[in-house]
Design a protein around this motif. Sequence first.
Motif, mmCIF file in Angstrom:
data_model
loop_
_atom_site.group_PDB
_atom_site.id
_atom_site.type_symbol
_atom_site.label_atom_id
_atom_site.label_comp_id
_atom_site.label_asym_id
_atom_site.label_seq_id
_atom_site.Cartn_x
_atom_site.Cartn_y
_atom_site.Cartn_z
ATOM 1 N N GLY A 72 0.820 -1.206 0.000
ATOM 2 C CA GLY A 72 0.000 0.000 0.000
ATOM 3 C C GLY A 72 0.856 1.259 0.000
ATOM 4 N N ASN A 73 0.252 2.392 -0.384
ATOM 5 C CA ASN A 73 1.005 3.642 -0.529
ATOM 6 C C ASN A 73 0.586 4.695 0.497
ATOM 7 O OD1 ASN A 73 -1.513 4.244 -1.449
ATOM 8 N ND2 ASN A 73 -0.890 4.911 -3.485
ATOM 9 N N GLY A 74 0.011 4.260 1.605
ATOM 10 C CA GLY A 74 -0.446 5.206 2.626
ATOM 11 C C GLY A 74 -1.956 5.365 2.598
ATOM 12 N N THR A 75 -2.564 5.134 1.430
ATOM 13 C CA THR A 75 -4.023 5.267 1.330
ATOM 14 C C THR A 75 -4.731 4.211 2.179
ATOM 15 O OG1 THR A 75 -3.961 3.911 -0.674
ATOM 16 C CG2 THR A 75 -4.027 6.295 -0.972
ATOM 17 N N HIS A 76 -4.019 3.109 2.495
ATOM 18 C CA HIS A 76 -4.648 2.076 3.323
ATOM 19 C C HIS A 76 -4.765 2.526 4.776
ATOM 20 C CE1 HIS A 76 -0.360 1.448 3.282
ATOM 21 N NE2 HIS A 76 -0.419 0.665 4.327
ATOM 22 N N TYR A 77 -4.163 3.669 5.128
ATOM 23 C CA TYR A 77 -4.337 4.212 6.474
ATOM 24 C C TYR A 77 -5.508 5.196 6.537
ATOM 25 C CZ TYR A 77 -0.056 2.151 8.234
ATOM 26 O OH TYR A 77 0.890 1.258 8.649
ATOM 27 N N ILE A 78 -6.196 5.395 5.416
ATOM 28 C CA ILE A 78 -7.331 6.316 5.416
ATOM 29 C C ILE A 78 -8.410 5.783 6.351
ATOM 30 C CG2 ILE A 78 -9.199 7.318 4.028
ATOM 31 C CD1 ILE A 78 -7.248 7.321 1.643
ATOM 32 N N ASN A 79 -8.819 6.604 7.290
ATOM 33 C CA ASN A 79 -9.845 6.215 8.252
ATOM 34 C C ASN A 79 -11.240 6.497 7.719
ATOM 35 O OD1 ASN A 79 -8.653 5.093 10.689
ATOM 36 N ND2 ASN A 79 -7.680 7.093 10.960
ATOM 37 N N HIS A 80 -12.191 5.811 8.343
ATOM 38 C CA HIS A 80 -13.600 6.041 8.012
ATOM 39 C C HIS A 80 -14.101 7.311 8.704
ATOM 40 C CE1 HIS A 80 -17.948 5.491 7.842
ATOM 41 N NE2 HIS A 80 -17.913 5.888 9.092
ATOM 42 N N SER A 81 -14.954 8.052 8.021
ATOM 43 C CA SER A 81 -15.722 9.118 8.676
ATOM 44 C C SER A 81 -17.129 9.094 8.107
ATOM 45 C CB SER A 81 -15.098 10.500 8.417
ATOM 46 O OG SER A 81 -15.965 11.509 8.927
ATOM 47 N N CYS A 82 -18.104 9.383 8.951
ATOM 48 C CA CYS A 82 -19.479 9.477 8.467
ATOM 49 C C CYS A 82 -19.678 10.767 7.666
ATOM 50 C CB CYS A 82 -20.462 9.419 9.628
ATOM 51 S SG CYS A 82 -20.395 7.850 10.508
ATOM 52 N N ARG A 83 -18.704 11.687 7.783
ATOM 53 C CA ARG A 83 -18.721 12.895 6.953
ATOM 54 C C ARG A 83 -17.353 12.988 6.272
ATOM 55 N NH1 ARG A 83 -20.478 18.384 9.720
ATOM 56 N NH2 ARG A 83 -22.534 17.388 9.695
ATOM 57 N N PRO A 84 -17.130 12.144 5.257
ATOM 58 C CA PRO A 84 -15.798 12.035 4.647
ATOM 59 C C PRO A 84 -15.471 13.218 3.747
ATOM 60 C CG PRO A 84 -17.341 10.720 3.418
ATOM 61 C CD PRO A 84 -18.115 11.289 4.582
#
Length: 142
Positions: A72-84
């Motif tokens: 992965g290139n860092g995008t796999h650390y993207i967290n979930h948000s209900c308001r992304p």
Amino acid sequence: MKSTLAAGLTVAESAIHGKGCFATVRFRRRKKIAEYTGERITNAEAARRAHRRVLRISGLDQRHSIDGSRGGNGTHYINHSCRPNCYLQTISGRLIVLALRDIRPGEEITLDYVSSMHSDRKRCTCKASDCRGTINKTTAGA
Ligand SMILES: [Zn+2]
């Protein structure tokens, strides 16, 4: 497998959950942030890996998924948000992270994980005022 960060992104401690993915540059609304890279696996294999404590897998299409924990290139650390502030789109067989709105340097990159394999009961800690309380939309009573 060594991971290389995508241009304009960095990984740092997140207020939402563990580590997160942050912008280091300005991204304009509807522009590409980065490709969600990783190991291309079948959805059957993705289901086998889904018991991991922290899931770094994102669905690509009906048959394939990307496991960002491998290559992965860092995008796999993207967290979930209900308001992304971002969304995922499959373009020519690649999974692309796009900006939902203008994003400033230092902002955490977030996605709505609705279609991921997280169970309905996984609690959300995104702190958005309209947080639905769970990472996936609950199907019960919907
Ligand atoms: Zn939430």
